[in-house]
Design a protein around this motif. Structure first.
Motif, PDB file in Angstrom:
ATOM      1  N   GLU A  79     -12.554  40.180 -65.085  1.00  0.00           N
ATOM      2  CA  GLU A  79     -12.835  40.209 -63.777  1.00  0.00           C
ATOM      3  C   GLU A  79     -12.685  41.508 -63.111  1.00  0.00           C
ATOM      4  O   GLU A  79     -13.352  41.934 -62.067  1.00  0.00           O
ATOM      5  CB  GLU A  79     -12.034  39.195 -63.050  1.00  0.00           C
ATOM      6  N   ILE A  80     -11.995  42.425 -63.745  1.00  0.00           N
ATOM      7  CA  ILE A  80     -12.042  43.833 -63.246  1.00  0.00           C
ATOM      8  C   ILE A  80     -13.324  44.447 -63.241  1.00  0.00           C
ATOM      9  O   ILE A  80     -13.887  44.985 -62.075  1.00  0.00           O
ATOM     10  CB  ILE A  80     -10.857  44.535 -63.849  1.00  0.00           C
ATOM     11  N   THR A  81     -13.784  44.421 -64.232  1.00  0.00           N
ATOM     12  CA  THR A  81     -15.319  45.147 -64.541  1.00  0.00           C
ATOM     13  C   THR A  81     -16.344  44.483 -63.511  1.00  0.00           C
ATOM     14  O   THR A  81     -16.926  45.174 -62.960  1.00  0.00           O
ATOM     15  CB  THR A  81     -15.706  44.973 -65.742  1.00  0.00           C
ATOM     16  N   SER A  82     -16.050  43.386 -63.541  1.00  0.00           N
ATOM     17  CA  SER A  82     -17.145  42.422 -62.478  1.00  0.00           C
ATOM     18  C   SER A  82     -17.102  42.715 -61.236  1.00  0.00           C
ATOM     19  O   SER A  82     -17.960  42.848 -60.413  1.00  0.00           O
ATOM     20  CB  SER A  82     -16.880  40.755 -62.940  1.00  0.00           C
ATOM     21  N   HIS A  83     -15.711  42.831 -60.776  1.00  0.00           N
ATOM     22  CA  HIS A  83     -15.532  43.184 -59.417  1.00  0.00           C
ATOM     23  C   HIS A  83     -15.899  44.361 -59.147  1.00  0.00           C
ATOM     24  O   HIS A  83     -16.529  44.744 -57.998  1.00  0.00           O
ATOM     25  CB  HIS A  83     -13.999  42.803 -59.057  1.00  0.00           C
ATOM     26  N   ALA A  84     -15.843  45.505 -59.881  1.00  0.00           N
ATOM     27  CA  ALA A  84     -15.955  46.797 -59.672  1.00  0.00           C
ATOM     28  C   ALA A  84     -17.488  47.001 -59.351  1.00  0.00           C
ATOM     29  O   ALA A  84     -17.881  47.459 -58.571  1.00  0.00           O
ATOM     30  CB  ALA A  84     -15.370  47.677 -60.701  1.00  0.00           C
ATOM     31  N   VAL A  85     -18.358  46.237 -60.532  1.00  0.00           N
ATOM     32  CA  VAL A  85     -19.589  46.647 -60.328  1.00  0.00           C
ATOM     33  C   VAL A  85     -20.165  45.933 -59.035  1.00  0.00           C
ATOM     34  O   VAL A  85     -21.261  46.548 -58.451  1.00  0.00           O
ATOM     35  CB  VAL A  85     -20.534  45.666 -61.641  1.00  0.00           C
ATOM     36  N   ALA A  86     -19.729  44.676 -58.652  1.00  0.00           N
ATOM     37  CA  ALA A  86     -20.273  43.994 -57.595  1.00  0.00           C
ATOM     38  C   ALA A  86     -20.088  45.006 -56.312  1.00  0.00           C
ATOM     39  O   ALA A  86     -20.930  45.108 -55.492  1.00  0.00           O
ATOM     40  CB  ALA A  86     -19.720  42.650 -57.355  1.00  0.00           C
ATOM     41  N   ALA A  87     -18.943  45.668 -56.081  1.00  0.00           N
ATOM     42  CA  ALA A  87     -18.500  46.203 -55.091  1.00  0.00           C
ATOM     43  C   ALA A  87     -19.343  47.424 -54.895  1.00  0.00           C
ATOM     44  O   ALA A  87     -19.755  48.030 -53.911  1.00  0.00           O
ATOM     45  CB  ALA A  87     -17.044  46.584 -55.135  1.00  0.00           C
ATOM     46  N   MET A  88     -19.556  47.928 -56.090  1.00  0.00           N
ATOM     47  CA  MET A  88     -20.412  49.496 -56.076  1.00  0.00           C
ATOM     48  C   MET A  88     -21.989  48.924 -55.706  1.00  0.00           C
ATOM     49  O   MET A  88     -22.745  49.902 -55.024  1.00  0.00           O
ATOM     50  CB  MET A  88     -20.275  49.751 -57.384  1.00  0.00           C
ATOM     51  N   LEU A  89     -22.274  47.764 -55.996  1.00  0.00           N
ATOM     52  CA  LEU A  89     -23.658  47.236 -55.479  1.00  0.00           C
ATOM     53  C   LEU A  89     -23.840  47.167 -53.942  1.00  0.00           C
ATOM     54  O   LEU A  89     -24.747  47.924 -53.390  1.00  0.00           O
ATOM     55  CB  LEU A  89     -24.052  46.091 -55.828  1.00  0.00           C
ATOM     56  N   HIS A  90     -22.689  46.936 -53.136  1.00  0.00           N
ATOM     57  CA  HIS A  90     -22.868  46.723 -51.863  1.00  0.00           C
ATOM     58  C   HIS A  90     -22.600  48.165 -51.239  1.00  0.00           C
ATOM     59  O   HIS A  90     -23.025  48.690 -49.909  1.00  0.00           O
ATOM     60  CB  HIS A  90     -21.733  45.720 -50.988  1.00  0.00           C
ATOM     61  N   PHE A  91     -21.429  48.816 -51.675  1.00  0.00           N
ATOM     62  CA  PHE A  91     -21.010  50.252 -51.335  1.00  0.00           C
ATOM     63  C   PHE A  91     -20.987  51.132 -52.577  1.00  0.00           C
ATOM     64  O   PHE A  91     -19.970  51.317 -52.946  1.00  0.00           O
ATOM     65  CB  PHE A  91     -19.613  49.637 -50.725  1.00  0.00           C
ATOM     66  N   PRO A  92     -21.966  51.980 -52.648  1.00  0.00           N
ATOM     67  CA  PRO A  92     -22.093  52.822 -53.533  1.00  0.00           C
ATOM     68  C   PRO A  92     -20.880  53.810 -53.617  1.00  0.00           C
ATOM     69  O   PRO A  92     -20.770  54.449 -54.792  1.00  0.00           O
ATOM     70  CB  PRO A  92     -23.471  53.289 -53.663  1.00  0.00           C
ATOM     71  N   GLU A  93     -20.443  54.098 -52.439  1.00  0.00           N
ATOM     72  CA  GLU A  93     -19.743  55.228 -52.194  1.00  0.00           C
ATOM     73  C   GLU A  93     -18.039  54.729 -52.393  1.00  0.00           C
ATOM     74  O   GLU A  93     -17.342  55.573 -52.343  1.00  0.00           O
ATOM     75  CB  GLU A  93     -19.747  55.918 -51.012  1.00  0.00           C
ATOM     76  N   ILE A 122      -9.579  51.636 -58.944  1.00  0.00           N
ATOM     77  CA  ILE A 122      -9.846  52.988 -58.265  1.00  0.00           C
ATOM     78  C   ILE A 122     -11.123  53.414 -58.905  1.00  0.00           C
ATOM     79  O   ILE A 122     -11.373  53.367 -60.263  1.00  0.00           O
ATOM     80  CB  ILE A 122      -8.908  53.934 -58.718  1.00  0.00           C
ATOM     81  N   ILE A 123     -12.299  53.858 -58.051  1.00  0.00           N
ATOM     82  CA  ILE A 123     -13.383  54.550 -58.370  1.00  0.00           C
ATOM     83  C   ILE A 123     -13.712  55.315 -57.881  1.00  0.00           C
ATOM     84  O   ILE A 123     -13.403  55.914 -56.741  1.00  0.00           O
ATOM     85  CB  ILE A 123     -14.625  53.438 -57.859  1.00  0.00           C
ATOM     86  N   ARG A 124     -14.191  56.657 -58.832  1.00  0.00           N
ATOM     87  CA  ARG A 124     -14.374  57.919 -58.493  1.00  0.00           C
ATOM     88  C   ARG A 124     -16.003  58.302 -58.841  1.00  0.00           C
ATOM     89  O   ARG A 124     -16.013  58.080 -60.228  1.00  0.00           O
ATOM     90  CB  ARG A 124     -13.488  58.972 -58.922  1.00  0.00           C
ATOM     91  N   ASP A 125     -16.647  58.813 -58.340  1.00  0.00           N
ATOM     92  CA  ASP A 125     -18.069  59.080 -58.643  1.00  0.00           C
ATOM     93  C   ASP A 125     -18.692  57.807 -59.293  1.00  0.00           C
ATOM     94  O   ASP A 125     -19.318  58.088 -60.399  1.00  0.00           O
ATOM     95  CB  ASP A 125     -17.969  60.441 -59.496  1.00  0.00           C
ATOM     96  N   PRO A 176     -13.857  55.306 -49.067  1.00  0.00           N
ATOM     97  CA  PRO A 176     -13.852  53.970 -48.244  1.00  0.00           C
ATOM     98  C   PRO A 176     -13.371  52.709 -49.191  1.00  0.00           C
ATOM     99  O   PRO A 176     -13.251  52.941 -50.608  1.00  0.00           O
ATOM    100  CB  PRO A 176     -15.265  53.702 -48.434  1.00  0.00           C
ATOM    101  N   ILE A 177     -12.722  51.909 -48.475  1.00  0.00           N
ATOM    102  CA  ILE A 177     -11.912  50.803 -49.062  1.00  0.00           C
ATOM    103  C   ILE A 177     -12.502  49.515 -48.935  1.00  0.00           C
ATOM    104  O   ILE A 177     -12.831  49.102 -47.988  1.00  0.00           O
ATOM    105  CB  ILE A 177     -10.609  50.860 -48.444  1.00  0.00           C
ATOM    106  N   VAL A 178     -12.935  48.686 -49.880  1.00  0.00           N
ATOM    107  CA  VAL A 178     -13.534  47.565 -50.016  1.00  0.00           C
ATOM    108  C   VAL A 178     -12.491  46.400 -50.068  1.00  0.00           C
ATOM    109  O   VAL A 178     -11.473  46.571 -51.063  1.00  0.00           O
ATOM    110  CB  VAL A 178     -14.731  47.488 -50.901  1.00  0.00           C
ATOM    111  N   PHE A 179     -12.215  45.388 -49.394  1.00  0.00           N
ATOM    112  CA  PHE A 179     -11.400  44.162 -49.704  1.00  0.00           C
ATOM    113  C   PHE A 179     -12.279  43.199 -49.932  1.00  0.00           C
ATOM    114  O   PHE A 179     -13.081  42.540 -49.375  1.00  0.00           O
ATOM    115  CB  PHE A 179     -10.607  44.253 -48.331  1.00  0.00           C
TER     116      PHE A 179
END
Lengths: 332, 324
Positions: free
Chosen positions: B83-97, B113-116, B213-216
């Motif tokens: 679920e960690i990889t899945s959540h990260a990929v989904a969040a980056m679709l909506h908020f690339p930054e 935590i995501i960088r670049d 930016p922080i996504v919840f």
């Protein structure tokens, strides 16, 4: 005389040395079988709840040797280097075992305290040897052979990247155990991950929940502290901590410091619940890993829990993170 | 029309999401797992099928969440992802930054935590589930209010009380104590939200560099009071994506899209027909060695199709004669 050696704690560091010493003195060596659920449960039942997991497992191994041997060898390792300390449980291991396992065969113990100099060490070795012979030259020969066996063991592990079990099998010409973690990787290697922690955690398949094998099946090449030379480990400790305080600090701070800087795509720290020194040392590595642009780091705390879901999810996420990062860097 | 299905079977809720080939959400479902993950996946599939246009062709299926292996076998997943990889990929679709993802679900909470555009670190709660959805649910039941009402009432607080958030048991006794000495329920509820946020940041977020930016996301992001408490504590804006509760499923669908495009295989999806099939689960204690592992097995019409749970792979290899 049959000497029992529990397959736990410092077994993974020193077994070939101990085995050679006792065999040179004409004794037979018996090793307990690999850790099982039942051994851990029996060991745990003997001690207070907050005793650490490795000691509980150790006591389980001692219990499994009762009636299998005439003496059990349990050294009290106080220090292995000048100005370092070992954890209190390691210091009192023979006495603690005597207290909680009264039915244990008589315990052969030896105080190893390098802090007190070579003279005291030699006296301790002669005292141990006297259980077998009154001839000091025989003890001396056995000790020299044991030290040589230890050096060979270390050499084999670091030069060929073998696990302790593979090395021990190689040294004793025993047929290789089937199903043991292998250094031949089934899947093509996609990344290299360093595991840092004590060998009695990393290489005990029960305690580590088959961590090494899980990662190898996922196409990960594994590096461990034992694959580094003493010089590499020491220089990393100097960089991170200045000077070692704990015995075996090189397995965590040394290896962690080294692999965070070079050789690995990621570093996983493994410790067990209830270990004081490890929690301090692992934090030192975690702080170094928190620096920008550092190699990815994750620490795992293992406990008696049988549920593996949390461990599996973390491992998968960690390896995914590394693969995706590598792919991204590759496509740039 | 090409489409990809993501299934996220969590401890409390089961989520399904279908994306088209442009990664736009076509339809989704969200239901309580109620301790019956297989039934809920089957019911979710029925619901999805009714909502989908006629011409949709499912080209890939991925499962995620704590029941991902079980669900993966049931539906014939092409990809089983944590679920960690899945959540990260989904969040980056909506908020690339995005640089930080806070995810709080029914039984666990995570920080990513995501960088670049690459995950660089993550953390998950350990055994303690204090501060996750189940605990909030339990409090709502105890106070005889709906979970939605709990969030609304907490927002009315003016002088929040201090609640100890270290442990769920202590938090509850603290709440009871505060109510018995006469604090307003709104203040107690918002105090609880603040405690949960503190607990999250001190446990899961320990040592992590939380940058905007922080996504919840996750089910708990429905709770506006928790969002407000996070904003106050982190002194940064918190973004809640429109479909925050199904982000795991969306991420799984995105990942399987990526996977199928790169390998060019046909999907192993068993079809929507699996919702009518009778699956049967059971477990036994393996006696082959002293470890006594609990092995769970999944059977389809008396044929065992999967087994897991052992410390070795003795039971995971299913002999051909048993599969037929």
């Amino acid at each position: 005389m049959r000497i029992g050696i529990p397959r736990a704690l410092l077994y993974y560091q020193y077994y070939p040395m101990w085995q050679t010493f006792f065999e040179e003195l004409g004794a037979e060596v018996v090793v307990s079988p690999p850790t099982t659920q039942a051994m851990l449960a029996e060991g745990s039942a003997r001690v207070v709840a907050d005793t650490c997991l490795p000691v509980k497992a150790f006591l389980g191994h001692v219990l499994s040797l009762v009636e299998q041997c005439d003496r059990i060898f349990i050294p009290a390792i106080r220090s292995v280097k000048k100005n370092t300390c070992n954890c209190s449980k390691a210091l009192g291991l023979p006495d603690m075992t005597k207290a909680v396992i009264p039915e244990s065969p008589p315990i052969l113990d030896i105080d190893i305290d390098i802090n007190r100099g070579k003279r005291v060490l030699y006296q301790a070795i002669y005292k141990l040897g006297r259980h077998f012979t009154w001839n000091p030259f025989r003890v001396r020969r056995a000790a020299t052979a044991a030290w040589q066996a230890y050096l060979n063991y270390r050499e084999l592990m670091s030069s060929q990247g073998l696990t302790p079990r593979q090395t021990i099998e190689k040294l004793s010409d025993a047929p290789e155990t089937k199903g043991e973690m292998s250094s031949s990787y089934p899947a093509p290697t996609r990344a290299t991950i360093a595991l840092i922690g004590h060998p009695y955690i990393i290489y005990d398949e029960y305690i580590s929940h088959r961590l090494v094998r899980r990662l190898e099946t996922a196409g990960i090449k594994i590096l461990t502290p034992k694959m580094l030379t003493i010089e590499e480990l020491e220089s990393a400790i100097t960089r991170l901590a200045g000077r070692a305080y704990w015995a075996y600090e090189e397995e965590i701070v040394g290896a962690g410091g080294h692999y965070l800087q070079s050789g690995a795509d990621g570093v996983i720290g493994i410790m067990t619940f209830g270990c004081g020194p490890d929690s301090l040392m692992m934090d030192m590595v975690a702080r170094r890993a928190a620096r920008p642009q550092a190699t990815p780091f994750m620490s795992l705390t293992l406990e008696e829990h049988t549920a593996e879901a949390g461990l599996v999810t973390r491992l998968e996420a960690f390896t995914d993170m590394i693969h995706r990062k590598k792919r991204r860097q590759g496509s740039r | 029309m090409e489409a990809y299905l993501g299934i996220d079977v969590g401890s409390v809720t089961t989520k399904l999401a279908v994306l088209d080939k442009n990664d736009e959400l076509i339809t989704h479902t969200y239901r309580l797992t109620q301790g019956k993950p297989i039934d809920m996946v089957q019911q979710g599939l029925v619901e999805i099928k009714e909502q989908l246009p006629e011409n949709v062709d499912i080209c890939g299926v991925a499962t995620t969440g704590s029941a991902r292996y079980l669900a993966g076998v049931v539906v014939g997943a092409d990809l089983v992802k944590n679920e960690i990889t899945s959540h990260a990929v989904a969040a980056m679709l909506h908020f690339p930054e995005v640089q930080t993802i806070i995810e709080i679900g029914g039984q666990d909470s995570k920080i990513i935590i995501i960088r670049d555009g690459v995950v660089t670190d993550f953390g998950m709660n350990t055994v303690c589930a204090a501060g996750t959805g189940s605990f909030l649910d339990h409090q709502a039941v105890r106070l005889n209010m709906s979970i939605e009402a709990l969030s609304q009432r907490a927002l009315d607080s003016r002088t929040p009380t201090r609640i100890a958030g270290r442990c769920g048991v202590f938090a509850e006794s603290d709440m009871v104590h505060k109510q018995q000495v006469g604090h307003r329920i709104e203040d107690i509820l918002y105090g609880l939200c603040q405690a949960l946020v503190r607990n999250y940041l001190n446990n899961v977020g320990l040592g992590k560099e939380i940058k905007p930016p922080i996504v919840f996301q996750g089910g708990v992001a429905f709770n506006q009071a928790i969002v407000k408490a996070f904003q106050a504590e982190l002194k940064a804006e918190i973004f809640v994506p429109p479909h925050h509760e199904i982000m795991g499923a969306i991420g799984a669908a995105l990942l399987v899209h990526e996977e199928m495009e790169s390998n060019g295989n046909d999907s192993k999806f068993r079809g929507f027909g699996v919702s009518g099939v009778k699956y049967h689960t059971s477990s036994f204690e393996c006696k082959a060695c002293p470890n006594l592992c609990e092995i769970a097995k999944l059977a389809l019409d008396s044929q065992v199709i999967a087994r897991w749970g052992g410390r070795c792979d003795l039971w995971e290899r299913i002999p051909a004669e048993e599969v037929k």
